[in-house]
Design a protein around this motif. Sequence first.
Motif, PDB file in Angstrom:
ATOM      1  N   PRO A  15      33.926 -16.792 -42.537  1.00 14.67           N
ATOM      2  CA  PRO A  15      33.936 -18.169 -42.034  1.00 14.67           C
ATOM      3  C   PRO A  15      33.981 -19.222 -43.122  1.00 14.67           C
ATOM      4  N   HIS A  58      37.078 -10.959 -41.880  1.00 14.00           N
ATOM      5  CA  HIS A  58      36.624 -12.255 -41.396  1.00 14.00           C
ATOM      6  C   HIS A  58      35.618 -12.871 -42.351  1.00 14.00           C
ATOM      7  N   SER A  84      30.116 -14.252 -32.852  1.00 12.70           N
ATOM      8  CA  SER A  84      30.735 -14.854 -34.024  1.00 12.70           C
ATOM      9  C   SER A  84      32.231 -14.571 -34.095  1.00 12.70           C
ATOM     10  N   GLU A  85      32.725 -13.636 -33.280  1.00 12.03           N
ATOM     11  CA  GLU A  85      34.142 -13.289 -33.269  1.00 12.03           C
ATOM     12  C   GLU A  85      34.436 -12.524 -31.982  1.00 12.03           C
ATOM     13  N   HIS A  94      37.518  -7.298 -38.612  1.00 14.95           N
ATOM     14  CA  HIS A  94      36.105  -7.599 -38.760  1.00 14.95           C
ATOM     15  C   HIS A  94      35.705  -7.682 -40.228  1.00 14.95           C
TER      16      HIS A  94
END
Length: 247
Positions: A235, A233, A138-139, A230
């Motif tokens: 989305p 973040h 996801s990252e 992290h």
Amino acid sequence: MSRTGVLVLRLAGPLQSWGASSRFTRRTTESAPTKSGVVGLLAGAVGIERGDDTRLAPLAALRFGVRIDQPGTRVRDFHTAHHGVTGASMPLSERFYLADAVFVAAVEGDHALLTGLHDALRAPVYPPYLGRRSCPPSEPVDLGRYENTTLEDALTSAPWQASAWYRTRHRPPQNLTVLRETTATESAESADVLRDQPVSFDAAHRRHALRTVVTTAIPTPLPAGDGSPHSAHDPFAALDVLENESA
């Protein structure tokens, strides 16, 4: 004597699948990332082709460990496919995944080798994936490269990487589980043995040797700070911006 260090990764995504003993139409997943899967991720980042066992060997020789920060949920999927040449239907297969899991993985070894791997993760030749190509992270997976430390210390001190929503819904556990390879001087009497030591990724004859793994528990470290990439973040943040602009 060459310098050593530790490269730390954060493995998180909607789905992960780390098979170690899959057979025929039943493709299972371990409860944590396998060494062969993580070494494959690193090999792809550097651009090592399947079958290039000579370049693979130094990566496979790295000492490996993983910490379970967010266990996730095991899910099952039924998979259908057709033969690429004849078009004939292939047997229905069962495939298992870990949903919403987060792990901290680390490899310990030669400083120069880890420096090259660290650079490759920031500009990978082949995109990283979490066990299967259908499972992208996801990252970015890079959490940092450290000198003058050990695998154990890195896995103990790295901030707790559980997702923000998970930390909101769950109290921090008292301990986190760590699965790591034994040291050269450590007794293997209480260790588990897994056929998960990569020897060759050649599609025609993949080979894995045995490796020893010990399971330990470490106190849960503090979570990543609010300023870390992290924890920041989100989305769906872009959707919030668009909603405010249209209001």
